[in-house]
Enzyme design. Structure first.
Site, PDB file in Angstrom:
ATOM      1  N   THR A 156       0.821  -1.212   0.000  1.00  0.00           N
ATOM      2  CA  THR A 156       0.000   0.000   0.000  1.00  0.00           C
ATOM      3  C   THR A 156       0.859   1.268   0.000  1.00  0.00           C
ATOM      4  OG1 THR A 156      -0.096   0.201   2.410  1.00  0.00           O
ATOM      5  CG2 THR A 156      -1.750  -1.206   1.373  1.00  0.00           C
ATOM      6  N   CYS A 157       0.169   2.401  -0.226  1.00  0.00           N
ATOM      7  CA  CYS A 157       0.845   3.707  -0.276  1.00  0.00           C
ATOM      8  C   CYS A 157       0.978   4.316   1.097  1.00  0.00           C
ATOM      9  CB  CYS A 157       0.054   4.647  -1.169  1.00  0.00           C
ATOM     10  SG  CYS A 157       0.584   4.535  -2.855  1.00  0.00           S
ATOM     11  N   ASP A 158       1.347   3.535   2.084  1.00  0.00           N
ATOM     12  CA  ASP A 158       1.478   4.052   3.446  1.00  0.00           C
ATOM     13  C   ASP A 158       2.776   3.508   4.024  1.00  0.00           C
ATOM     14  OD1 ASP A 158       1.293   4.841   6.048  1.00  0.00           O
ATOM     15  OD2 ASP A 158      -0.708   4.014   6.379  1.00  0.00           O
TER      16      ASP A 158
END
Ligand SMILES: *Cc1c(COP(=O)(O)O)cnc(C)c1O
Length: 396
Positions: free
Chosen positions: A339-341
């Site tokens: 994910t983009c985290d």
């Protein structure tokens, strides 16, 4: 891990894709067998919240397990599985095969549960009043608050009546025309301090004695005799790391303490093992989808992460070390989820070869408890596919 097992996992990943969550039902059977052998007088009620996959519920049922559910969803999941099964396969243990072991139940849920022969737990007067109003026909078990020191996941801040108030609560139930069948506790999950169990058993024994002295009725009738439920909860530890004490030692302590503090014919002992049954039965296979060097360290980006199967890192405070199928010198590498985290960091110190390539596979063992159960689809990355191996009926 044996070369044969590695080969099988790679074949399964090739066939089903990744991330792939593999449930080995032979290990489920072994774990269940070990529990029964070492605690022969304790009926396990598998805690569904640890891993509610239907294949697991089916195998646990076939083995003779009962079930601990904590929501109407889990109740239905289990009930669907057991309701049509031949009556002779049901072990008519206490009531039926389900305990609803969440002390707080919405009124609506109670109204639904009232038609079934099940046990439910409670730990306060407000809940008793709710039960009286919405589910007067269920069996009651009082959960008490016990020490959770040294357990990985603490539960005593949220659940359990103070032992000093227990007899009063049982009397209150009687005043309301409800009957308390017994006492339950939970020493905290992944308990590595066995004194918690000993102290909890001492509390339970004292409460039974106090109730008797005060002529407060507790227990259920079987063949004209009053039997009390002693529910020793979950917490049975899994050897994720060598420092975890053995289940065999705990079982020995439990058997002797139960024998010392209770009369065998007066009680029916049940337990709610979750983690113990499922943690070691499951392996995750995940694929490298990206690679970079950051600050001199090799970083692998995987198709599973902290929002998904590795969610156990957050909620269950566990680590699931990653291993490569390929050989190579092990170096400290970072592993990230898809994910983009940046929170989606599996580990900054997994020991892996540095020359792995995109599309290479990794695996993590002992990842069966509180992992898939808390996975999300955050950022649109789906949960791992699940496959079962070694199911009794030979299905792969
Ligand atoms: C979570 C839970 C369990 C299972 O605990 P484990 O430590 O996984 O064995 C059992 N009983 C209750 C009430 C629970 O909340």
């Amino acid at each position: 891990m044996t070369p044969e097992r590695k080969k099988l996992l790679q074949e399964l990943a090739a066939k089903h894709g990744t991330p792939l969550f593999v449930i080995d039902h032979q290990v489920l059977r072994d774990n269940f067998k070990e529990f029964r052998e070492k605690l022969p007088d304790v009926q396990p009620y598998f805690a569904v919240k640890a891993n509610s996959h239907p294949d697991i519920i089916k195998t646990m049922f076939d083995l003779g397990s009962s079930f601990d559910v904590a929501s109407i969803y889990e109740f239905k999941l289990v009930h669907e599985h057991i309701k049509d099964w031949p009556e002779k396969k049901r072990q008519d243990f206490i009531w039926d095969k389900i305990i609803y072991a969440n002390t707080i139940k919405p009124a609506k849920v109670l109204a639904k549960l009232d038609q079934y022969k099940i046990l439910v737990t409670f730990d306060n007067l407000e809940e008793l009043k709710k039960i009286k109003q919405h589910a007067p026909n269920v069996g009651l078990v009082l959960r008490i608050r016990v020490p959770n020191t040294g357990s990985m996941v603490e539960l005593s801040s949220k659940f359990g009546a103070h032992p000093g108030e227990a007899a009063d609560l049982i009397a209150e139930a009687a005043n309301l025309g409800l009957n308390v069948e017994g006492i339950s506790f939970h020493v905290g999950s992944q308990c590595n301090n066995f004194d918690n169990y000993i102290q909890a058993l001492n509390f339970a024994s004292s409460i039974f004695k106090e109730a008797q002295l005060r002529n407060i009725e507790i227990g259920f009738l079987r063949d004209g005799k009053r039997i009390k439920v002693l529910d020793i909860g979950g917490g049975f530890p899994v050897k994720y790391t060598p420092d975890v004490k053995s289940f065999a030692l705990l079982a020995k302590k439990l058997n002797s303490e139960i024998k010392r503090s209770f009369k065998k014919d007066d009680i029916q002992v049940i337990a709610e093992p979750g983690r113990f049954m499922v943690a070691t039965a499951c392996t995750l296979v995940t694929k490298i989808i990206g690679k970079s060097i950051r600050d001199g360290k090799t970083c692998y980006y995987l198709d599973d992460g902290v929002y998904h199967t590795f969610s156990g890192q957050v909620y269950d405070h566990q680590h699931y070390p990653l291993h490569a199928f390929k050989d190579g010198d092990l170096k400290v590498c970072a592993t990230f989820g898809p994910t983009c985290d940046a929170f989606d960091t599996i580990s900054l110190a997994d020991e892996l070869p540095e020359d792995l390539q995109i599309d290479d596979l990794l695996y993590a063992e002992n990842i069966g408890a509180y992992t898939l159960a808390s996975a999300t689809d955050f950022n649109g990355f789906p949960e791992a596919r699940v496959v079962s191996i070694n199911q009794e009926n030979g299905k792969k």
